[in-house]
Structure formats: C-alpha cells, structure tokens
Design a protein around this motif. Structure first.
Motif, PDB file in Angstrom:
ATOM      1  N   GLY A 300       0.857  -1.186   0.000  1.00  0.00           N
ATOM      2  CA  GLY A 300       0.000   0.000   0.000  1.00  0.00           C
ATOM      3  C   GLY A 300       0.886   1.226   0.000  1.00  0.00           C
ATOM      4  N   LEU A 301       0.332   2.352  -0.431  1.00  0.00           N
ATOM      5  CA  LEU A 301       1.127   3.569  -0.501  1.00  0.00           C
ATOM      6  C   LEU A 301       1.445   4.092   0.897  1.00  0.00           C
ATOM      7  N   GLY A 302       2.676   4.601   1.054  1.00  0.00           N
ATOM      8  CA  GLY A 302       3.061   5.259   2.289  1.00  0.00           C
ATOM      9  C   GLY A 302       2.679   6.729   2.240  1.00  0.00           C
ATOM     10  N   ALA A 303       3.200   7.492   3.202  1.00  0.00           N
ATOM     11  CA  ALA A 303       2.831   8.904   3.309  1.00  0.00           C
ATOM     12  C   ALA A 303       3.208   9.697   2.065  1.00  0.00           C
ATOM     13  N   ALA A 308       1.728  11.885  -3.350  1.00  0.00           N
ATOM     14  CA  ALA A 308       1.950  11.838  -4.802  1.00  0.00           C
ATOM     15  C   ALA A 308       0.650  11.507  -5.530  1.00  0.00           C
ATOM     16  N   ALA A 309      -0.155  10.622  -4.959  1.00  0.00           N
ATOM     17  CA  ALA A 309      -1.434  10.275  -5.576  1.00  0.00           C
ATOM     18  C   ALA A 309      -2.366  11.487  -5.609  1.00  0.00           C
ATOM     19  N   ILE A 310      -2.304  12.310  -4.567  1.00  0.00           N
ATOM     20  CA  ILE A 310      -3.090  13.551  -4.550  1.00  0.00           C
ATOM     21  C   ILE A 310      -2.597  14.487  -5.648  1.00  0.00           C
ATOM     22  N   ALA A 311      -1.272  14.616  -5.747  1.00  0.00           N
ATOM     23  CA  ALA A 311      -0.699  15.472  -6.799  1.00  0.00           C
ATOM     24  C   ALA A 311      -1.064  14.956  -8.182  1.00  0.00           C
ATOM     25  N   GLU A 312      -1.159  13.639  -8.325  1.00  0.00           N
ATOM     26  CA  GLU A 312      -1.542  13.069  -9.612  1.00  0.00           C
ATOM     27  C   GLU A 312      -2.978  13.456  -9.970  1.00  0.00           C
ATOM     28  N   CYS A 313      -3.860  13.515  -8.978  1.00  0.00           N
ATOM     29  CA  CYS A 313      -5.244  13.928  -9.251  1.00  0.00           C
ATOM     30  C   CYS A 313      -5.275  15.311  -9.895  1.00  0.00           C
ATOM     31  N   HIS A 314      -4.434  16.214  -9.405  1.00  0.00           N
ATOM     32  CA  HIS A 314      -4.358  17.549 -10.004  1.00  0.00           C
ATOM     33  C   HIS A 314      -3.725  17.478 -11.392  1.00  0.00           C
ATOM     34  N   ALA A 315      -2.700  16.654 -11.532  1.00  0.00           N
ATOM     35  CA  ALA A 315      -1.924  16.623 -12.780  1.00  0.00           C
ATOM     36  C   ALA A 315      -2.747  16.130 -13.965  1.00  0.00           C
ATOM     37  N   VAL A 316      -3.684  15.211 -13.716  1.00  0.00           N
ATOM     38  CA  VAL A 316      -4.442  14.618 -14.827  1.00  0.00           C
ATOM     39  C   VAL A 316      -5.761  15.332 -15.088  1.00  0.00           C
ATOM     40  N   TYR A 332      -6.572  12.186   1.450  1.00  0.00           N
ATOM     41  CA  TYR A 332      -6.169  12.970   2.632  1.00  0.00           C
ATOM     42  C   TYR A 332      -6.607  12.285   3.921  1.00  0.00           C
ATOM     43  N   GLU A 333      -7.769  11.645   3.899  1.00  0.00           N
ATOM     44  CA  GLU A 333      -8.200  10.902   5.088  1.00  0.00           C
ATOM     45  C   GLU A 333      -7.242   9.759   5.384  1.00  0.00           C
ATOM     46  N   ALA A 334      -6.809   9.056   4.340  1.00  0.00           N
ATOM     47  CA  ALA A 334      -5.828   7.972   4.525  1.00  0.00           C
ATOM     48  C   ALA A 334      -4.508   8.526   5.025  1.00  0.00           C
ATOM     49  N   LEU A 335      -4.092   9.651   4.472  1.00  0.00           N
ATOM     50  CA  LEU A 335      -2.836  10.276   4.899  1.00  0.00           C
ATOM     51  C   LEU A 335      -2.936  10.724   6.350  1.00  0.00           C
ATOM     52  N   GLY A 336      -4.089  11.243   6.736  1.00  0.00           N
ATOM     53  CA  GLY A 336      -4.279  11.680   8.120  1.00  0.00           C
ATOM     54  C   GLY A 336      -4.200  10.541   9.115  1.00  0.00           C
ATOM     55  N   VAL A 343      -1.216  20.267   9.230  1.00  0.00           N
ATOM     56  CA  VAL A 343      -1.201  20.669   7.827  1.00  0.00           C
ATOM     57  C   VAL A 343      -2.018  19.699   6.981  1.00  0.00           C
ATOM     58  N   VAL A 344      -1.888  18.407   7.263  1.00  0.00           N
ATOM     59  CA  VAL A 344      -2.697  17.413   6.543  1.00  0.00           C
ATOM     60  C   VAL A 344      -4.178  17.663   6.809  1.00  0.00           C
TER      61      VAL A 344
END
Length: 425
Positions: A300-303, A308-316, A332-336, A343-344
């Motif tokens: 699973g993805l780490g922090a 990066a997955a959030i940034a990808e949402c913006h990028a595409v 963001y909920e998963a990151l939190g 900040v998160v």
C-alpha cells in the motif's frame, strides 16, 4: 558596486554549493564538525576577498581550496604530519611550502568533480541522519548543512522557535564529535535504517523550495531542484523501496506545476487561474511512472506515495472543477491516519470544501483552531478566511485574513492575501 556584486556572488555560490563543499571537506578530513568549520572559514575569507579582488573563475573550487588549506593548517597545529596531511599537501601542490607562513592565494586550476561531490552530498546526508542523533536533530542538522536552510527557515518548517532549532543543531554537532562518527558511506543495512530520516529531509528541503517560508520569491528553485536531484539518486540507490519512489513521484508531480505557479513578474498564480498548458508534461510522466513503481513495490502507498497520488489527481485533471475531489478527500483521510498533522488536516478541509462546499469544511478548520494547531502560521487563518468569504461572512473573513497577512513572512504570498483582503471592501 564591486563590493555589492562580490557579496552577492558569495551568497549565491554558498547557497548552491555549500553542501558539496562541506561534504568534500568532510571526506578529506574525516571530521564532520571540522569540515563545517573549515567551510565557514572559507566563506568568511570569500566575503573579504571577492568584493575586493573580484569573483574567481571557479568560485566553488576557490572555496574548496581555501577550506583544504585551512585543514592543512589545522593538522599542522596539531602536529599531525601523517599520511592524511601528506596526501592533502600533495594534492594541493604545496611541495616545500611547510614554512608556516600565510598560505598562497587559491589557484584557479582546482578541478571540481561533480560525480564525486554528489557522492559526498549523499554521504553527508546519511551521516547527518546517524542513529546516534535524535530524529529532530537529524533533520535540523541535515537541513542546515545539506539543504543550506537558515535556522529561521528550519524553524518555520518545524513550526518551532528559532532558538530551539539552533540548540538542536549545536547538540547534534557535539554528539557526532563525541561519538567519533567517521565520514564514510554507510553499509546497505545502515542505509535502510536511516532512509526514513533522509527521505524526510529531502521532502522538507523541497517543501521550503516549492513555497518559501520567507523572502521575496514564492519558489526557491535552487532548493527544489536539489531536492529533486537527491530524490532521483535515492530512488536509484534503493530502487526496491516504495517510499523512495513515492517521494520522487511527489516531487516530480509537484514541480511540474512550477512554470504556471508564478506570473512573469513573480506574482503567485492560484491553482484555479493557472494555465495548465504550461505544466511540465515530462515531469508529470516521470512522476506517474515513479508512483506506479511505488504502488507495485509495496502492499500500500506510504505517506509520500499518498501525497503523490493527490498530486496526480491535479496533474491529470483538465481544470479545478474537473478534479476528482472525492478521491482527493479520501486520500487525505488515509494520509491523516498514516501521518497525522495539522497541515494534513487543513489540506483535507480544503479538499472537503471543494467537494462538498465551505460549510462542510469550516468545522474541520475550527477544530484545528480550537486545538491551537498552526497558531504561529498564516495557513490556518488564510484558509478560514477563504471559507468565511465563500459563506458570505465578510467581517469574520476580514479578521482572519488580517491575521494571515500579519503572520505571513513571504512577500509574494502576503501580496495574494492582501489582495483577498482588499476584495472584501
């Protein structure tokens, strides 16, 4: 004019090359603390010499040469005329210059080996992240020595007083010296043990570069680019580590937006107003490839991978409106849960506002404020002011934005906040 130009050149070269110089001197002397002292002595000499005599053709080589000569002087004073002194003297072509007089002026023919210095910077990072140091001390020391950040900048990144950062750095240097930590590249096992700290340092360097905590520029490309370079090297060094790839993905995807984040005069351009045609598509491809590698390597993805997955949402996405905000909220909920921080939480509130409206996001921000989170940062009042503006609560919004302007140390960001405040009338 010459004095002003010379001092500007010293500041510019030091900002770009300080880590390489300290790393090279640490390799030559085998002493981390001594290496930084020598580099500072070279810097002091440059501040006197360059304004008077002009900037040398090879500024970094000049500083390294002076540092090496100071090292030889230190070994002389210790009467340590051993193999280390002999090798240094031979390399610098000292020959019979052991008379004890003042060293000759640095020559211009010192070759700068970029590949070797890059290795030195990485070694310097792993030394700064030695397990003998507390986590906070590792990060503060590396940001100072490798990242070239000031104590004030580090304090803003940590959200702590400047005096606290200075004390951490001082203690870290003393601890490394007392433990006699050698300047040698760590083994593969040691690299794995220290990797988390090193990745965190690279992330913080990039964070300061992507949105400067103070000064006249919104983006410090020197810091951001150095962090990207180090992330690429780390991903190559430990290719099977998911978070090394996740961090690289995050940095590439975030940096891809740099060309559109500022107007030609340096004025910040908000996300919804950016010309997405100016985004760096090559960086986006690199970032998505690194993110795919992180997903493939781990359970699973780490922090960093989640960011990066959030940034990808913006990028595409073709626009702010077409961004998959529901997915951003979930990420963001998963990151939190994985790496909770104020900040998160604040970023999650922004995403909730985009997905469900400002009324749904305001309680999240109010909860952070009630907990005293980000009390000395402009981030929380700026977000709260934006939400209140969208809700039509102009008087409350004005109070929040005034507070954000007061707390913001970056001139460019402050101008944006001032504009929002003026728009309230």
């Amino acid at each position: 004019m010459a004095d002003h130009t010379g001092r500007e050149a010293v500041a510019a070269v030091w900002r770009i090359e300080s880590a390489r110089i300290v790393g090279a001197l640490a390799r030559y002397t085998g002493d981390f603390a001594l290496a930084e002292d020598l580099a500072q002595e070279a810097l002091a000499e440059a501040l006197v010499t360059w304004p008077r005599e002009g900037v040398p053709r090879n500024p970094a080589g000049w500083l390294l040469t002076v540092g090496k000569r100071r090292a030889i002087d230190a070994f002389r004073r210790r009467s340590a005329l051993d193999e280390r002194y002999t090798a240094l003297a031979h390399e610098l072509g000292e020959g019979g210059a052991a008379s004890g007089g003042a060293p000759a002026a640095p020559t211009e023919d010192v070759l700068w080996d970029p590949d070797q210095i890059d290795d030195d910077v990485l070694a310097l990072m792993f030394i700064s992240c030695h397990p003998v140091l507390a986590r906070e001390a590792r990060i503060a020391l590396t940001l100072r020595v490798v990242g070239g950040l000031t104590s004030d900048e580090i304090a803003k990144a940590f959200l702590v007083p400047t005096a606290t950062v200075q004390a951490r750095i001082t203690r870290a240097k003393k601890t490394l010296a007392a433990a006699r930590v050698p300047f040698v590249a760590p083994s593969a096992q040691e690299r794995r043990e220290r990797l988390g700290s090193v990745l965190n340092v690279v992330y913080l360097i990039f964070t300061e570069g992507s949105t400067a905590s103070s000064g006249d520029d919104l983006i410090r490309l020197d810091l951001a680019s150095e962090a990207q370079r180090l992330a690429r090297v780390l991903a190559h060094l430990v290719p099977n580590e998911p978070e090394a790839n996740g961090l690289l993905a995050l940095l590439e995807l975030t940096a891809a937006r740099f060309p559109a984040r500022t107007a030609p005069d340096g004025t910040p351009v908000l996300l919804e107003q950016q010309d997405r045609r100016r985004w760096d598509r090559a960086a986006i491809r690199r970032g998505r490839a690194a993110l795919a590698a992180a997903e493939r390597l781990g359970p699973g993805l780490g922090a960093y991978g989640l960011q990066a997955a959030i940034a990808e949402c913006h990028a595409v996405a073709a626009s702010v409106e077409e961004t998959n905000w529901e997915r951003v909220v979930l990420l963001y909920e998963a990151l939190g849960r994985l790496a909770p921080s104020p900040v998160v939480g604040l970023n999650r509130a922004v995403a909730v506002a985009m997905a469900h409206g400002p009324a749904a996001a305001l309680p999240i921000v109010d909860e952070l404020a009630a907990a005293g989170a980000l009390a000395n940062s402009h981030l929380l009042p700026s977000v709260r002011g934006e939400l209140l503006t969208r809700l039509g609560r102009a008087d409350e919004a004005r109070t929040e934005l005034e507070n954000a302007v007061r707390l913001c140390a970056n001139e460019r960001e402050r101008s944006v906040l001032t504009g929002k405040l003026a728009a309230l009338g």
